[in-house]
Design an enzyme around this catalytic site. Structure first.
Site, PDB file in Angstrom:
ATOM      1  N   GLU A  37     -93.155  48.779 -34.228  1.00 25.65           N
ATOM      2  CA  GLU A  37     -93.174  49.748 -35.315  1.00 25.65           C
ATOM      3  C   GLU A  37     -93.993  49.147 -36.453  1.00 25.65           C
ATOM      4  OE1 GLU A  37     -89.665  50.314 -37.833  1.00 25.65           O
ATOM      5  OE2 GLU A  37     -90.118  52.438 -37.979  1.00 25.65           O
ATOM      6  N   ARG A  68     -92.595  54.707 -44.729  1.00 22.05           N
ATOM      7  CA  ARG A  68     -91.312  55.160 -45.282  1.00 22.05           C
ATOM      8  C   ARG A  68     -91.378  55.290 -46.803  1.00 22.05           C
ATOM      9  NH1 ARG A  68     -88.886  56.928 -41.800  1.00 22.05           N
ATOM     10  NH2 ARG A  68     -88.046  55.224 -40.601  1.00 22.05           N
ATOM     11  N   HIS A 127     -81.862  58.841 -42.551  1.00 23.82           N
ATOM     12  CA  HIS A 127     -81.176  57.582 -42.856  1.00 23.82           C
ATOM     13  C   HIS A 127     -80.087  57.809 -43.887  1.00 23.82           C
ATOM     14  CE1 HIS A 127     -85.097  56.452 -41.297  1.00 23.82           C
ATOM     15  NE2 HIS A 127     -84.581  55.291 -40.970  1.00 23.82           N
ATOM     16  N   LYS A 154     -83.933  60.611 -34.485  1.00 23.92           N
ATOM     17  CA  LYS A 154     -83.512  59.287 -34.988  1.00 23.92           C
ATOM     18  C   LYS A 154     -82.495  59.478 -36.112  1.00 23.92           C
ATOM     19  CE  LYS A 154     -85.204  55.002 -37.028  1.00 23.92           C
ATOM     20  NZ  LYS A 154     -86.355  54.339 -37.642  1.00 23.92           N
ATOM     21  N   SER A 213     -86.380  44.758 -40.868  1.00 26.98           N
ATOM     22  CA  SER A 213     -86.799  45.949 -41.611  1.00 26.98           C
ATOM     23  C   SER A 213     -85.575  46.753 -42.042  1.00 26.98           C
ATOM     24  CB  SER A 213     -87.717  46.823 -40.758  1.00 26.98           C
ATOM     25  OG  SER A 213     -87.004  47.377 -39.679  1.00 26.98           O
ATOM     26  N   SER A 251     -69.712  31.964 -29.130  1.00 21.82           N
ATOM     27  CA  SER A 251     -69.203  32.526 -27.873  1.00 21.82           C
ATOM     28  C   SER A 251     -70.185  33.489 -27.202  1.00 21.82           C
ATOM     29  CB  SER A 251     -67.858  33.220 -28.114  1.00 21.82           C
ATOM     30  OG  SER A 251     -66.914  32.264 -28.516  1.00 21.82           O
ATOM     31  N   LYS A 298     -55.506  36.589 -34.289  1.00 22.63           N
ATOM     32  CA  LYS A 298     -54.840  36.093 -33.078  1.00 22.63           C
ATOM     33  C   LYS A 298     -53.385  36.555 -32.957  1.00 22.63           C
ATOM     34  CE  LYS A 298     -57.745  32.069 -32.278  1.00 22.63           C
ATOM     35  NZ  LYS A 298     -57.849  30.641 -32.061  1.00 22.63           N
ATOM     36  N   ASP A 336     -56.547  28.758 -25.663  1.00 22.73           N
ATOM     37  CA  ASP A 336     -56.694  27.626 -26.591  1.00 22.73           C
ATOM     38  C   ASP A 336     -55.751  26.506 -26.157  1.00 22.73           C
ATOM     39  OD1 ASP A 336     -58.535  28.686 -28.343  1.00 22.73           O
ATOM     40  OD2 ASP A 336     -57.042  29.450 -29.758  1.00 22.73           O
ATOM     41  N   ALA A 373     -53.874  27.001 -34.175  1.00 24.76           N
ATOM     42  CA  ALA A 373     -54.198  25.932 -33.222  1.00 24.76           C
ATOM     43  C   ALA A 373     -53.018  24.962 -33.115  1.00 24.76           C
ATOM     44  CB  ALA A 373     -55.462  25.203 -33.668  1.00 24.76           C
ATOM     45  N   ASN A 392     -47.328  18.685 -41.449  1.00 22.77           N
ATOM     46  CA  ASN A 392     -48.146  19.720 -42.096  1.00 22.77           C
ATOM     47  C   ASN A 392     -48.063  19.597 -43.601  1.00 22.77           C
ATOM     48  OD1 ASN A 392     -49.880  21.983 -41.797  1.00 22.77           O
ATOM     49  ND2 ASN A 392     -48.220  23.313 -42.524  1.00 22.77           N
ATOM     50  N   GLY A 480     -62.884  18.413 -30.181  1.00 23.65           N
ATOM     51  CA  GLY A 480     -62.530  19.828 -30.156  1.00 23.65           C
ATOM     52  C   GLY A 480     -63.540  20.651 -29.374  1.00 23.65           C
ATOM     53  N   GLN A 491     -61.430  31.788 -20.238  1.00 25.08           N
ATOM     54  CA  GLN A 491     -61.645  33.209 -20.571  1.00 25.08           C
ATOM     55  C   GLN A 491     -62.603  33.841 -19.574  1.00 25.08           C
ATOM     56  OE1 GLN A 491     -63.070  33.291 -24.641  1.00 25.08           O
ATOM     57  NE2 GLN A 491     -61.012  33.683 -25.401  1.00 25.08           N
TER      58      GLN A 491
HETATM   59  P1  NAP Z   1     -54.995  28.157 -39.505  1.00 23.60           P
HETATM   60  O1  NAP Z   1     -54.067  28.957 -38.700  1.00 23.60           O
HETATM   61  O2  NAP Z   1     -55.569  28.708 -40.753  1.00 23.60           O
HETATM   62  O3  NAP Z   1     -54.250  26.758 -39.892  1.00 23.60           O
HETATM   63  C1  NAP Z   1     -54.868  25.824 -40.722  1.00 23.60           C
HETATM   64  C2  NAP Z   1     -54.025  24.559 -40.788  1.00 23.60           C
HETATM   65  O4  NAP Z   1     -54.779  23.579 -41.518  1.00 23.60           O
HETATM   66  C3  NAP Z   1     -52.703  24.750 -41.521  1.00 23.60           C
HETATM   67  O5  NAP Z   1     -51.733  23.937 -40.927  1.00 23.60           O
HETATM   68  C4  NAP Z   1     -53.029  24.251 -42.934  1.00 23.60           C
HETATM   69  O6  NAP Z   1     -51.919  23.710 -43.603  1.00 23.60           O
HETATM   70  C5  NAP Z   1     -53.991  23.117 -42.620  1.00 23.60           C
HETATM   71  N1  NAP Z   1     -54.867  22.829 -43.740  1.00 23.60           N
HETATM   72  C6  NAP Z   1     -55.889  23.598 -44.197  1.00 23.60           C
HETATM   73  N2  NAP Z   1     -56.489  22.986 -45.241  1.00 23.60           N
HETATM   74  C7  NAP Z   1     -55.824  21.831 -45.446  1.00 23.60           C
HETATM   75  C8  NAP Z   1     -55.960  20.762 -46.367  1.00 23.60           C
HETATM   76  N3  NAP Z   1     -56.905  20.780 -47.321  1.00 23.60           N
HETATM   77  N4  NAP Z   1     -55.114  19.722 -46.291  1.00 23.60           N
HETATM   78  C9  NAP Z   1     -54.171  19.688 -45.350  1.00 23.60           C
HETATM   79  N5  NAP Z   1     -53.970  20.667 -44.437  1.00 23.60           N
HETATM   80  C10 NAP Z   1     -54.795  21.723 -44.489  1.00 23.60           C
HETATM   81  O7  NAP Z   1     -56.269  27.690 -38.652  1.00 23.60           O
HETATM   82  P2  NAP Z   1     -56.326  27.390 -37.074  1.00 23.60           P
HETATM   83  O8  NAP Z   1     -56.761  28.597 -36.342  1.00 23.60           O
HETATM   84  O9  NAP Z   1     -55.087  26.723 -36.641  1.00 23.60           O
HETATM   85  O10 NAP Z   1     -57.568  26.367 -37.022  1.00 23.60           O
HETATM   86  C11 NAP Z   1     -57.421  25.055 -37.520  1.00 23.60           C
HETATM   87  C12 NAP Z   1     -58.631  24.220 -37.123  1.00 23.60           C
HETATM   88  O11 NAP Z   1     -58.734  24.160 -35.706  1.00 23.60           O
HETATM   89  C13 NAP Z   1     -59.949  24.796 -37.620  1.00 23.60           C
HETATM   90  O12 NAP Z   1     -60.786  23.729 -38.004  1.00 23.60           O
HETATM   91  C14 NAP Z   1     -60.527  25.469 -36.388  1.00 23.60           C
HETATM   92  O13 NAP Z   1     -61.943  25.513 -36.391  1.00 23.60           O
HETATM   93  C15 NAP Z   1     -60.025  24.555 -35.288  1.00 23.60           C
HETATM   94  N6  NAP Z   1     -59.929  25.258 -33.990  1.00 23.60           N
HETATM   95  C16 NAP Z   1     -60.660  24.758 -32.959  1.00 23.60           C
HETATM   96  C17 NAP Z   1     -60.616  25.377 -31.724  1.00 23.60           C
HETATM   97  C18 NAP Z   1     -61.421  24.795 -30.595  1.00 23.60           C
HETATM   98  O14 NAP Z   1     -61.654  25.486 -29.587  1.00 23.60           O
HETATM   99  N7  NAP Z   1     -61.820  23.547 -30.702  1.00 23.60           N
HETATM  100  C19 NAP Z   1     -59.820  26.510 -31.523  1.00 23.60           C
HETATM  101  C20 NAP Z   1     -59.057  27.006 -32.604  1.00 23.60           C
HETATM  102  C21 NAP Z   1     -59.129  26.368 -33.846  1.00 23.60           C
HETATM  103  P3  NAP Z   1     -50.927  24.633 -44.487  1.00 23.60           P
HETATM  104  O15 NAP Z   1     -49.954  25.271 -43.536  1.00 23.60           O
HETATM  105  O16 NAP Z   1     -50.295  23.664 -45.394  1.00 23.60           O
HETATM  106  O17 NAP Z   1     -51.794  25.642 -45.202  1.00 23.60           O
END
Ligand code: NAP
Length: 516
Positions: A37, A68, A127, A154, A213, A251, A298, A336, A373, A392, A480, A491
């Site tokens: 285009e 346009r 549009h 379009k 565009s 993904s 989730k 996971d 996680a 935690n 990780g 999956q």
């Molecule tokens: P989430 O449900 O938001 O949980 C986050 C966790 O981290 C909570 O326990 C939180 O504590 C803690 N946290 C966050 N900031 C913090 C800080 N500044 N100091 C101390 N603790 C802190 O997230 P999630 O899904 O579990 O994911 C957590 C991590 O795992 C992320 O980095 C994500 O990328 C990774 N992950 C990796 C995979 C993989 O395939 N490798 C899969 C899933 C997740 P509080 O409860 O005190 O807020």
């Protein structure tokens, strides 16, 4: 037998000069575009009599000429008569397609009258930069465009939610004439990627990121190489990742490469979803065969499933939904958990001779974090017979998770002094250490001497500070990234019933992440 309508990949060219636009046509050809285009309104200087032959003669691909006006979202601010004259000249000079706005069509029709060349098709466009109107309004608009004398319809809208796109797919489904129906904006991305499935006449791609565009346009290279749009047809099954945000997800790259490797007729796309329930209600046909689920959906997604795997139910979160083929029911899983636990088990098996059962049996397993996680890791470890401790920042969350699975809770502050036995396993599931905060870590280096294996769910970067320091203290480390690849492989098997092509998925992951 009726042949299926082909969906063309069109490179939208927005060069500032005629010379650059000519160069861009060659690039588009090399990148595999079917059509280009030419956005004349983006040229900073344009003299129709001199420049149109330069653009049209010797062109490597069929062209759509678009000029346009500002009032329809373009850059042209000059007078209307000159604009329509230029488009008419382009038509007479051999343009394959001319794009005319619906509002300009009465005047342009009068101009064409008896001298519209057969080789040139008129795309009549409309549009909407604010919203996607109701299905009824879209049908009326569609009819109005056809009656205006369009060869090709379009309709471009703005998607405020991903469910808006479904209305455009319905327009494509009822259309008996070549039709382009696309939605701008991040929520509209699937209108561009699933265009070949729904029989759209064409979909636009940019030559490079930053050269779009219209908002939400992917690159031509991603459309062909990452999503494989040239292979998508009416029968292709649709998969994707439901999340918000979701644009950063790797993904789609991994799953599409895996589908192609095993010859599975599927496309995997990002679904930017605000409300999971609404999304699943609208995209409920058998075409939508499986979903990955990520932050923040989730837990809500679990509620939307007809059946949930027992471990996922105990965890209270899913990351995978499969539409069961025989009855269309939605089945939820949590890969996971298995992805992380199997990676840790393999790490331990490298250290100790296997006795047949899980090497986690009876081990002290410390999880930092109590989010999605954290729950997956804690339940997985418990399921394998480990003694689980949750540390935690928010102690109440640690306590509630520990109580739910018969473990013990700590606050994150207590972790450095915690050492009931030597040779424990540490699994970090907090986001500490994740890009860009790569200097953060959940535990002091000295305390890592109490652990024989350290896992970090964070995978951007691949080697976090935690893993580096754990290795320096003599622990086995598990990234990780290993969890990510394994959950994706599981999956893939749930989606397709096939073994995942591991090597391709690992290579794709390594080649698409800039942080690894
Ligand atoms: P989430 O449900 O938001 O949980 C986050 C966790 O981290 C909570 O326990 C939180 O504590 C803690 N946290 C966050 N900031 C913090 C800080 N500044 N100091 C101390 N603790 C802190 O997230 P999630 O899904 O579990 O994911 C957590 C991590 O795992 C992320 O980095 C994500 O990328 C990774 N992950 C990796 C995979 C993989 O395939 N490798 C899969 C899933 C997740 P509080 O409860 O005190 O807020």
């Amino acid at each position: 037998m009726a042949t299926e309508k082909r969906c063309y990949l069109c490179a939208a060219l927005v060069a500032p000069s005629v010379q650059e636009m000519r160069e861009q046509m060659k690039v588009a050809y090399a990148q595999g575009a079917d059509i280009v285009e030419l956005r004349l309104d983006h040229l900073s200087q344009f003299e129709p009599a001199a420049d149109l032959p330069l653009l049209l003669n010797g062109r490597p691909l069929p062209v759509i000429v678009t000029y346009r006006p500002f009032w329809e979202g373009g850059k042209y601010k000059g007078d209307e008569a000159s604009r329509l004259d230029a488009l008419h000249s382009a038509m007479l000079l051999g343009a394959d397609f001319i794009d005319i706005e619906l509002k300009a069509m009465p005047v342009f029709s009068a101009k064409m009258q008896d001298n519209k060349p057969n080789y040139c098709k008129v795309i009549v466009s409309n549009h909407n930069f604010e919203t996607t109107p109701s299905a009824d309004i879209l049908v009326s608009l569609f009819k109005e465009i056809i009656s205006s004398g369009a060869d090709i319809v379009k309709i471009v809208t703005t998607a405020e939610s991903i469910t808006d796109v479904w209305k455009l797919f319905q327009i494509l489904a009822i259309s008996q004439v070549p039709t382009i129906a696309l939605a701008m904006g991040e929520h509209g991305l699937i209108s561009r990627l699933l265009c070949p499935k729904y029989g759209g006449f064409l979909t636009f791609g940019s030559l490079a990121s930053g050269k779009e565009s219209a908002s939400g346009q992917p690159t031509l290279s991603d459309m062909r190489n990452a999503y494989g749009l040239q292979h998508v047809n009416k029968q292709t099954k649709v998969y994707g990742i439901i999340g918000k945000p979701v644009g950063h997800s790797k993904s789609p790259f991994i799953h599409n490469a895996a589908f192609r490797k095993v010859g599975h007729d599927g496309i995997y796309v990002p679904f930017l979803v605000d409300n999971v329930k609404d999304f699943l209600n609208v995209y409920n046909t058998s075409d939508f065969a499986g979903f990955s689920v990520t932050i923040p959906h989730k837990e809500t997604a679990l509620e939307c499933c007809d059946e949930v795997d027992p471990l996922a139910k105990a965890i209270g979160a899913i990351n995978t939904i499969v539409k069961r083929r025989n009855d269309g029911k939605l089945i939820g899983y949590n890969t996971d958990c298995e992805g992380a636990i199997s990676a840790i088990e393999d790490g331990l098996r490298g250290m100790i001779s296997s006795t047949g059962g899980s090497p986690l049996m009876g081990r002290y397993f410390v999880v930092t974090g109590a989010g999605g996680a954290g729950k997956a890791l804690a339940y997985g470890a418990k399921d394998r017979g480990a003694k689980v401790f949750i540390a935690n920042r928010n102690y109440d969350r640690a306590k509630s998770l520990a109580d739910s699975l018969g473990g013990e809770a700590l606050s994150l502050d207590q972790l450095n002094a915690f050492c009931p036995v030597n040779g424990m396993i540490l699994a970090n599931t907090t986001s500490l250490g994740m890009h860009p905060n790569i200097s953060e870590t959940p535990i002091a280096k000295d305390a890592l001497r109490n652990y024989s294996l350290v896992f970090d769910a964070v995978y951007t970067p691949r080697y976090t500070r935690l893993l580096r320091e754990a290795e320096e203290c003599g622990a086995i480390v598990v990234s990780g990234l290993e969890m990510f690849i394994r959950q994706a492989m599981m999956q893939f098997s749930l989606f397709t019933g096939l073994n995942a092509p591991e090597q391709v998925m690992r290579e794709k992951m390594a080649s698409t992440s800039s942080y690894l």
